[in-house]
Motif scaffolding. Structure first.
Motif, mmCIF file in Angstrom:
data_model
loop_
_atom_site.group_PDB
_atom_site.id
_atom_site.type_symbol
_atom_site.label_atom_id
_atom_site.label_comp_id
_atom_site.label_asym_id
_atom_site.label_seq_id
_atom_site.Cartn_x
_atom_site.Cartn_y
_atom_site.Cartn_z
ATOM 1 N N ALA A 22 -54.040 94.664 9.380
ATOM 2 C CA ALA A 22 -54.224 93.217 9.281
ATOM 3 C C ALA A 22 -55.668 92.855 8.928
ATOM 4 O O ALA A 22 -55.921 91.829 8.269
ATOM 5 N N ASN A 23 -56.620 93.696 9.343
ATOM 6 C CA ASN A 23 -58.030 93.430 9.036
ATOM 7 C C ASN A 23 -58.272 93.280 7.533
ATOM 8 O O ASN A 23 -59.205 92.584 7.113
ATOM 9 N N LEU A 24 -57.451 93.949 6.734
ATOM 10 C CA LEU A 24 -57.631 93.913 5.283
ATOM 11 C C LEU A 24 -57.257 92.566 4.680
ATOM 12 O O LEU A 24 -57.755 92.205 3.611
ATOM 13 N N ILE A 150 -51.555 84.204 10.607
ATOM 14 C CA ILE A 150 -52.509 83.949 11.687
ATOM 15 C C ILE A 150 -53.837 83.446 11.143
ATOM 16 O O ILE A 150 -54.385 82.440 11.612
ATOM 17 N N SER A 151 -54.376 84.145 10.131
ATOM 18 C CA SER A 151 -55.693 83.752 9.626
ATOM 19 C C SER A 151 -55.645 82.392 8.946
ATOM 20 O O SER A 151 -56.614 81.631 8.996
ATOM 21 N N SER A 243 -55.019 76.585 3.771
ATOM 22 C CA SER A 243 -54.807 77.999 4.085
ATOM 23 C C SER A 243 -53.649 78.214 5.051
ATOM 24 O O SER A 243 -52.993 79.253 5.026
ATOM 25 N N SER A 244 -53.358 77.234 5.923
ATOM 26 C CA SER A 244 -52.295 77.431 6.908
ATOM 27 C C SER A 244 -50.929 77.539 6.238
ATOM 28 O O SER A 244 -50.105 78.374 6.613
ATOM 29 N N GLY A 250 -46.134 84.180 4.682
ATOM 30 C CA GLY A 250 -45.955 85.521 5.205
ATOM 31 C C GLY A 250 -44.727 85.641 6.092
ATOM 32 O O GLY A 250 -44.156 86.728 6.236
ATOM 33 N N LEU A 251 -44.285 84.520 6.690
ATOM 34 C CA LEU A 251 -43.074 84.536 7.517
ATOM 35 C C LEU A 251 -41.868 84.990 6.709
ATOM 36 O O LEU A 251 -41.009 85.718 7.209
#
Length: 388
Positions: A22-24, A150-151, A243-244, A250-251
């Motif tokens: 996920a960090n990527l 999330i981000s 962005s949200s 992604g869902l």
């Protein structure tokens, strides 16, 4: 004595793969916010995502082969240290250049989930190997897609830097859990690091199935990265969403990710060439859907489901093929495959940004269609040679 791959251990590896990878991808829904803060163009800020993926490719190349030589616990200790420092540096970045450099090292250190895929293959018997790979890969893809959700929300509500502070804390907690729960594996390779790295070329030349699997998956991932890098720009320009909303797509991709376990089981029953061809056609259909859906949120959602399901099916099948051989070199074989995979991702990110800048969404979708046609062509040509 080989440790037993219990369900609890398998799911820990799957969850770890998802949380680290996920960090990527935290940056992708945040690119617009970052471009506004640093007052740079969309094309310039896309380098954050590009260098994260390049860092990942370098991490795969220089870290993951060590899984055939050094204890997994030793690798984790050094890698998580670097990862935590890089995430903190990203959160504190005060210029685009510093953000790009720190993002490279986030990507470099976040390659560690690729130790878990060959580990799952190693600890499984041949009958359950496809299922084990599928479960780990489900976690990996859910992490990729969930990270954007999330981000996107965190960035819009609390600012993009908060996401990286949260990721730092999460990696500290995860490291402690892994040190207690993950079995320690000590490989048998006794050669030097330089000989270990030289052997990568040997396996690349030796295995035509490995080369073909790498090329096909790299093309598929290039298309996916082109999509996710430019989706945030499409949402801003055509729908006036932030962005949200971009991350929320992604869902829909997670629906495709849950298909990984099913595909893993099918790998033990259905001809793999057939699965790859069906996967490639799914990718092609998804990009045609994207092409006609520049102004349709429903169409984009359908395309996300199809493109992630197609990529996941292709990816798991290719990994099952390459892990069925060279049991003592699975980390090196995985390195070759995944380096190509993420070089494809970096290429897709870069070309996607260029196509958006010059041709907008039509250019991005056409790029994805082109990649999908190439995969189908390669599969049809080399299927007769039974390389897989």
């Amino acid at each position: 004595m080989k440790p037993t791959l219990s369900n609890s251990l398998l799911y820990l590896m799957s969850i770890t793969a998802g949380l680290v990878v996920a960090n990527l991808y935290y940056s992708q829904p945040l690119l617009h916010l970052i471009s506004v803060e640093f007052n740079v163009s969309e094309s310039a800020v896309s380098n954050v995502a590009l260098f994260t993926q390049l860092g990942y490719a370098f991490g795969l190349l220089f870290i993951i082969p060590l899984g055939d030589k050094i204890s997994n616990h030793t690798i984790l200790q050094y890698d998580f240290g670097l990862m935590i420092i890089a995430l903190l540096a990203t959160a504190f970045s005060n210029s685009l250049l510093l953000l790009i450099v720190s993002s490279f090292f986030v990507g470099f250190s976040s390659s560690i989930p690729q130790l878990f895929v060959p580990m799952a293959a190693q600890l499984s018997n041949s009958e359950n190997r496809g299922r084990s790979i599928g479960i780990v890969m489900s976690g990996l893809l859910i992490g990729i897609l969930g990270s954007r959700i999330i981000s996107g929300f965190v960035g819009e509500i609390y600012g993009w830097r908060t996401m990286y502070f949260a990721a730092t804390a999460l990696m500290l907690l995860l490291f402690v859990v892994l040190m207690f729960k993950l079995p320690k594996l000590t490989p048998n390779y006794k050669g030097s690091y330089s000989s270990l790295m030289r052997s990568l070329w040997y396996y690349f030349k030796k295995e035509p199935s490995l080369r073909l699997a790498t090329i096909k998956s790299a093309l598929a991932f290039a298309g996916l990265c082109a999509f996710w890098t430019t989706l945030v720009f499409l949402m801003e320009e055509n729908f006036n969403y932030g962005s949200s909303v971009t991350g929320a797509f992604g869902l829909f991709g997670i629906i495709g990710a849950f298909g990984a376990t099913v595909v893993g089981k099918l790998n033990n029953k259905v001809n793999k060439n057939k699965i790859i061809l069906i996967s490639a056609f799914l990718l092609l259909v998804s990009w045609v859907v994207f092409l006609v859906s520049a102004n349709s949120l429903v169409g984009i959602a359908i395309g996300v489901i199809l493109v992630d399901l197609g990529l996941q099916a292709l990816h798991i099948t290719n990994q099952n093929i390459i892990f069925s051989k060279n049991e003592d070199a699975r980390n090196r074989v995985n390195t070759i495959y995944m380096v190509g995979f993420f070089i494809g991702g970096a290429l897709g990110t870069s070309l996607g940004a260029i196509m958006w800048q010059h041709f907008k969404w039509t250019g991005v979708a056409s790029l994805g269609i082109f990649f999908s046609i190439l995969i189908i062509g390669i599969q049809l040509i080399y299927n007769k040679k039974n390389y897989s």
